[in-house]
Design an enzyme around this catalytic site. Structure first.
Site, short mmCIF file in Angstrom:
data_model
loop_
_atom_site.label_atom_id
_atom_site.label_comp_id
_atom_site.label_asym_id
_atom_site.label_seq_id
_atom_site.Cartn_x
_atom_site.Cartn_y
_atom_site.Cartn_z
N VAL A 57 0.81 -1.22 0.00
CA VAL A 57 0.00 0.00 0.00
C VAL A 57 0.85 1.28 0.00
O VAL A 57 0.34 2.36 -0.32
CB VAL A 57 -0.96 0.00 1.21
CG1 VAL A 57 -0.21 0.23 2.51
CG2 VAL A 57 -2.07 1.04 1.04
N TYR A 58 2.13 1.18 0.31
CA TYR A 58 2.98 2.39 0.38
C TYR A 58 3.29 2.86 -1.04
O TYR A 58 3.84 2.09 -1.83
CB TYR A 58 4.31 2.09 1.09
CG TYR A 58 4.23 1.61 2.51
CD1 TYR A 58 3.10 1.80 3.29
CD2 TYR A 58 5.30 0.94 3.10
CE1 TYR A 58 3.05 1.36 4.60
CE2 TYR A 58 5.26 0.49 4.41
CZ TYR A 58 4.12 0.70 5.16
OH TYR A 58 4.06 0.25 6.45
N SER A 59 2.99 4.09 -1.48
CA SER A 59 2.40 5.17 -0.73
C SER A 59 1.12 5.65 -1.43
O SER A 59 1.07 6.71 -2.05
CB SER A 59 3.42 6.31 -0.64
OG SER A 59 3.95 6.56 -1.96
N GLY A 68 2.40 0.53 -3.97
CA GLY A 68 3.49 -0.24 -4.56
C GLY A 68 4.71 0.59 -4.91
O GLY A 68 5.73 0.05 -5.34
N GLU A 69 4.61 1.92 -4.72
CA GLU A 69 5.76 2.77 -5.07
C GLU A 69 6.99 2.42 -4.24
O GLU A 69 8.11 2.39 -4.75
CB GLU A 69 5.39 4.25 -4.87
CG GLU A 69 4.41 4.80 -5.89
CD GLU A 69 2.96 4.45 -5.62
OE1 GLU A 69 2.13 4.66 -6.52
OE2 GLU A 69 2.66 3.94 -4.51
#
Length: 321
Positions: A57-59, A68-69
């Site tokens: 979930v980030y960010s 997924g970043e």
């Protein structure tokens, strides 16, 4: 391992050995761009670190991001440094992403494959249930995780943001069904947030032999000393929320005690806060993030600091108030 680096320790019964600080990857691709994230990871590994925590979930909370970043940035660093075997990588599933949310079998299967692709690895070392999902039967969730372990996609399992009752129910279900077991617990735990872990959840970790890797080890930066009572908030993306959560009489009392102990020990408040966590039962590696090389070096320094009984009493008095 760099000269003077802390010795690695066993992460419970996972078979993994980790540095006593877990580097938080929530900032990768958010408050730390790719170049900064690479520099932070380089400094962490050069200082002896090997344990990094991220999540699918980030960010997602950043406008224009889908989630997924952080995994993507970490995956690019692993590829560029040929570092697959140098890190213990933890990631998570369960928070809402572009693929959905929860802990259904279908969502877990889709999410783990997406995380593996972004990270560029064949196996995730530690895979957490990020949030409890009371709408999905435990048996479905736990069989899905067990299948990932059997397939070699995941080495070890952990859980985060579960109550003591739900954690114990999950562990009991795994035992009854002969499934791969949760071995690591990731609660919110620091000097200004003690009740969520201390008590029933800590008892579960002690009785079940779970290693604890608490998140918000520095209370999202509140315990670094950069926040000052009566002064404007630092210029950062999360400063307002941090002050709303912790900027009360008790929080400022903890910061004052941290500064006093830090001055006495020739350390920084961040180092003292992490050193305190290291003294807590079942805690193996608190999680803290960094957005500069200087911050990484400061965090690593916490693990050569030994707090004395008077320091612990002072911190306990302030944080238990």
């Amino acid at each position: 391992m760099a000269a003077g680096a802390a010795a690695k320790r066993k992460l419970g019964a996972t078979g993994l050995e980790v540095f006593p600080l877990c580097l938080g990857g929530n900032v990768f691709g958010w408050t730390a761009d790719e170049a900064t994230s690479f520099a932070v990871l380089d400094a962490f590994v050069e200082g002896g670190g090997n344990f990094v925590d991220t999540a699918d979930v980030y960010s997602r909370w950043v406008p224009g991001h889908v989630g997924g970043e952080s995994e993507t940035v970490l995956g690019r660093w692993i590829a560029s440094r040929k570092a697959k075997d140098r890190l213990v990588v933890a990631t998570k599933v369960g928070a809402e992403t572009a693929l959905g949310k929860g802990l259904t079998r279908e969502h877990i299967e889709k999410s783990v494959d997406a995380s593996l692709r972004r990270l560029g690895v064949e196996r995730i070392d530690l895979y957490y249930a990020h949030y409890d999902d009371p709408n999905t039967p435990f048996e479905e969730t736990l069989r899905a995780f067990d299948a990932l372990v059997k397939a070699g996609k995941v080495k070890a399992l952990g859980l985060s943001n579960h109550t003591a009752e739900r954690a114990r129910e999950a562990l009991d279900t795994q035992k009854k069904l002969g499934l791969a077991r949760y071995q690591v617990l990731q609660p919110e735990y620091n000097l200004v947030e003690r009740p969520k872990f201390e008590g029933a959840l800590q008892q579960v970790s002690e009785q079940e032999g779970l290693a604890v890797a608490p998140y918000f080890g520095l209370a999202a930066g509140f315990l670094t000393g950069k926040y000052q009572e009566g002064q404007p908030a630092p210029a950062s993306a999360r400063a307002g929320n941090v002050l709303r959560k912790y900027g009360n009489a008790r929080g400022w009392g903890v910061v004052a005690a941290l500064k006093k102990v830090a001055e006495r020990r020739g350390a920084t408040p961040s180092q003292v806060a992490l050193a305190w966590l290291e003294t807590r039962p079942t805690v193996v590696a608190p999680i803290a993030s960094a957005t500069s090389v200087a911050q990484v070096k400061e965090l690593l320094g916490a693990f050569s600091l030994r707090l004395e009984a008077e320091d612990l009493r002072e911190l306990d008095r302030a944080s238990a108030a």
